[in-house]
Motif scaffolding. Structure first.
Motif, PDB file in Angstrom:
ATOM      1  N   SER A   1       6.089  -1.370   7.496  1.00  0.00           N
ATOM      2  CA  SER A   1       6.330  -0.382   6.908  1.00  0.00           C
ATOM      3  C   SER A   1       7.940  -0.090   6.667  1.00  0.00           C
ATOM      4  O   SER A   1       8.785  -1.105   7.431  1.00  0.00           O
ATOM      5  CB  SER A   1       6.423   0.711   7.467  1.00  0.00           C
ATOM      6  OG  SER A   1       7.048   1.574   8.743  1.00  0.00           O
TER       7      SER A   1
ATOM      8  N   THR B   1       0.877  -0.962   0.190  1.00  0.00           N
ATOM      9  CA  THR B   1      -0.011  -0.065  -0.290  1.00  0.00           C
ATOM     10  C   THR B   1       0.788   1.243  -0.203  1.00  0.00           C
ATOM     11  O   THR B   1       1.470   1.285   1.615  1.00  0.00           O
ATOM     12  CB  THR B   1      -0.799  -0.132   1.271  1.00  0.00           C
ATOM     13  OG1 THR B   1      -1.563  -1.255   1.229  1.00  0.00           O
ATOM     14  CG2 THR B   1      -1.564   0.934   0.933  1.00  0.00           C
ATOM     15  N   GLN B   2       0.610   2.252  -0.953  1.00  0.00           N
ATOM     16  CA  GLN B   2       0.968   3.351  -0.763  1.00  0.00           C
ATOM     17  C   GLN B   2      -0.021   4.451  -1.309  1.00  0.00           C
ATOM     18  O   GLN B   2      -0.473   4.949  -1.789  1.00  0.00           O
ATOM     19  CB  GLN B   2       1.752   3.821  -2.646  1.00  0.00           C
ATOM     20  CG  GLN B   2       3.017   2.653  -2.062  1.00  0.00           C
ATOM     21  CD  GLN B   2       3.767   3.425  -3.143  1.00  0.00           C
ATOM     22  OE1 GLN B   2       3.721   1.940  -4.248  1.00  0.00           O
ATOM     23  NE2 GLN B   2       4.977   3.247  -4.090  1.00  0.00           N
ATOM     24  N   THR B   3       0.037   5.010  -0.181  1.00  0.00           N
ATOM     25  CA  THR B   3      -1.256   5.638   0.134  1.00  0.00           C
ATOM     26  C   THR B   3      -1.052   7.479  -0.080  1.00  0.00           C
ATOM     27  O   THR B   3      -2.149   8.077  -0.289  1.00  0.00           O
ATOM     28  CB  THR B   3      -1.076   5.705   1.612  1.00  0.00           C
ATOM     29  OG1 THR B   3      -0.630   6.480   2.217  1.00  0.00           O
ATOM     30  CG2 THR B   3      -1.460   4.460   2.158  1.00  0.00           C
ATOM     31  N   GLN B   4      -0.112   7.522  -0.432  1.00  0.00           N
ATOM     32  CA  GLN B   4       0.346   9.117  -1.261  1.00  0.00           C
ATOM     33  C   GLN B   4       0.228   8.786  -3.156  1.00  0.00           C
ATOM     34  O   GLN B   4       1.612   8.834  -3.408  1.00  0.00           O
ATOM     35  CB  GLN B   4       1.889   9.461  -0.572  1.00  0.00           C
ATOM     36  CG  GLN B   4       2.166   9.519   0.423  1.00  0.00           C
ATOM     37  CD  GLN B   4       3.440   9.659   0.903  1.00  0.00           C
ATOM     38  OE1 GLN B   4       4.351   8.573   0.525  1.00  0.00           O
ATOM     39  NE2 GLN B   4       4.121  10.291   2.289  1.00  0.00           N
TER      40      GLN B   4
ATOM     41  N   THR C   1       0.771   0.705  -6.028  1.00  0.00           N
ATOM     42  CA  THR C   1       0.010   1.604  -7.009  1.00  0.00           C
ATOM     43  C   THR C   1       1.334   2.695  -7.430  1.00  0.00           C
ATOM     44  O   THR C   1       1.023   3.650  -8.357  1.00  0.00           O
ATOM     45  CB  THR C   1      -1.012   2.585  -6.532  1.00  0.00           C
ATOM     46  OG1 THR C   1      -1.340   2.797  -4.791  1.00  0.00           O
ATOM     47  CG2 THR C   1      -2.388   1.093  -5.967  1.00  0.00           C
TER      48      THR C   1
ATOM     49  N   ASP D   1       5.370   7.277   1.589  1.00  0.00           N
ATOM     50  CA  ASP D   1       5.536   5.597   2.494  1.00  0.00           C
ATOM     51  C   ASP D   1       5.226   4.584   1.645  1.00  0.00           C
ATOM     52  O   ASP D   1       4.549   4.429   0.341  1.00  0.00           O
ATOM     53  CB  ASP D   1       4.272   6.190   3.043  1.00  0.00           C
ATOM     54  CG  ASP D   1       4.304   6.805   4.351  1.00  0.00           C
ATOM     55  OD1 ASP D   1       3.357   7.920   4.070  1.00  0.00           O
ATOM     56  OD2 ASP D   1       5.620   7.467   4.957  1.00  0.00           O
ATOM     57  N   CYS D   2       5.496   3.566   2.350  1.00  0.00           N
ATOM     58  CA  CYS D   2       4.889   2.274   1.960  1.00  0.00           C
ATOM     59  C   CYS D   2       4.516   1.288   2.777  1.00  0.00           C
ATOM     60  O   CYS D   2       5.479   1.151   3.941  1.00  0.00           O
ATOM     61  CB  CYS D   2       6.118   1.157   0.958  1.00  0.00           C
ATOM     62  SG  CYS D   2       5.812  -0.106   0.844  1.00  0.00           S
ATOM     63  N   THR D   3       3.878   0.385   3.153  1.00  0.00           N
ATOM     64  CA  THR D   3       2.628  -0.457   4.017  1.00  0.00           C
ATOM     65  C   THR D   3       3.023  -1.446   2.884  1.00  0.00           C
ATOM     66  O   THR D   3       1.972  -1.572   2.502  1.00  0.00           O
ATOM     67  CB  THR D   3       2.424  -0.025   5.188  1.00  0.00           C
ATOM     68  OG1 THR D   3       0.719   0.405   4.527  1.00  0.00           O
ATOM     69  CG2 THR D   3       2.432   1.573   5.722  1.00  0.00           C
TER      70      THR D   3
ATOM     71  N   THR E   1       3.540   6.773  -6.271  1.00  0.00           N
ATOM     72  CA  THR E   1       3.787   8.112  -5.738  1.00  0.00           C
ATOM     73  C   THR E   1       4.812   8.745  -6.505  1.00  0.00           C
ATOM     74  O   THR E   1       5.734   8.119  -6.685  1.00  0.00           O
ATOM     75  CB  THR E   1       4.745   8.683  -3.925  1.00  0.00           C
ATOM     76  OG1 THR E   1       3.848   7.259  -3.944  1.00  0.00           O
ATOM     77  CG2 THR E   1       4.294   9.360  -3.663  1.00  0.00           C
TER      78      THR E   1
END
Lengths: 112, 114
Positions: free
Chosen positions: B74, B5-8, B106, B22-24, B108
Motif C-alpha cells: 500500500s 487499486t484506489q477504492t475510494q 482510477t 488509499d492506494c494498493t 479519488t
C-alpha cells in the motif's frame, strides 16, 4: 521539473474532421508520451514518440487514427483523425525527468 | 502485470483537517516506483510525490506524505492541513524501474469543505 506546453488547450470539433495537438518542452528529451483520458476515466497511454524513429503504439491504438510526429527533441504532435464523439477526451503529453513523469496542461477535446 | 487499486471514488474532508487517500498495488517486480498526481478541474496532471520501492523512509513533500507499507503493498497519500485548493482528483501510479510505462489507478475525487 519540465515546463511543457500544449496547443490548443481545448477545442470543439465536428465528427469526421481531424485535429493536431502540439506539445513543446523546455528541454531536450529522448522520449515523449501521449495519453488519453476519457471522461471520468484514468489515463491511458496512446504511444511513445522517439525522435528520429516511428512512434510505438499501445494495444488498441493505431497509427492511422493517431499519427504522431517527433521532428526534434523538444517538440511532438499528435493528430486525432476522422474524429467521432468517442474521441472526446483530454489528451496529455508527458516527458520523463529522472524517475518522474511530468505532464503538459492537456488538450480538452469535444467532438460533436 | 502491474495493477493499482484506489477504492475510494470520492472523499470529503474539512478544511485544515488531514486526509488519507488509499492506494494498493500489485507487482511481481522487486524494483518499482510509486507516484501520486493531482488533477484539478482544469485537467492538468500535477506531480505530488514519489516513493521508490527500496526507500527506507516514507517520502514527504510539504503537506504531502506517502505512507508506504511494502508488505501490505500500500502507498497511501496523506494530506495534512487540507486547503480548499486541494479539491481535485488524485491518481496513484506505479512504474517498474527500467521501464517508462506508468499504470494509473482510477482516481479519488477529494472535496475540501469550508
Amino acid at each position: 521539473s519540465a515546463v511543457i506546453s500544449q496547443k490548443p488547450s481545448r477545442d470543439i470539433c465536428q465528427r469526421g474532421t481531424s485535429l493536431t495537438i502540439q506539445c513543446q518542452v523546455d528541454s531536450q528529451v529522448t522520449m515523449m508520451f501521449w495519453y488519453r483520458q476519457q471522461p471520468g476515466q484514468s489515463l491511458t497511454l496512446i504511444a511513445t514518440a522517439n525522435q528520429g524513429s516511428e512512434a510505438t503504439y499501445e494495444s488498441g491504438f493505431v497509427i492511422d487514427k493517431f499519427p504522431i510526429s517527433r521532428p526534434n527533441l523538444t517538440f511532438s504532435t499528435l493528430t486525432v483523425s476522422n474524429m467521432s464523439p468517442e474521441d472526446s477526451s483530454i489528451y496529455l503529453c508527458s516527458v520523463f525527468l529522472g524517475e518522474t513523469q511530468y505532464f503538459g496542461p492537456g488538450t480538452r477535446l469535444l467532438v460533436l | 502485470a502491474q495493477k493499482i487499486t484506489q477504492t475510494q471514488p470520492g472523499m470529503f474532508v474539512q478544511e485544515k483537517e488531514a486526509v488519507t487517500l488509499d492506494c494498493t498495488y500489485d507487482t511481481s517486480d522487486p524494483s518499482y516506483g510509486l507516484f501520486w498526481y493531482k488533477q484539478p478541474s482544469s485537467g492538468e496532471m500535477i506531480f505530488l510525490i514519489y516513493q521508490g520501492s527500496y526507500d527506507q523512509q516514507n517520502a514527504t513533500e510539504g503537506r504531502y506524505s506517502l505512507n508506504f507499507q511494502k508488505a501490505r503493498k500500500s502507498a497511501n497519500l496523506v494530506i495534512s492541513a487540507s486547503q480548499l485548493g486541494d479539491s481535485a482528483m488524485y491518481f496513484c501510479a506505479i512504474r517498474t524501474s527500467g521501464t517508462y510505462k506508468y499504470i494509473f489507478g482510477t482516481g479519488t475525487r477529494l472535496k475540501v469543505l469550508a
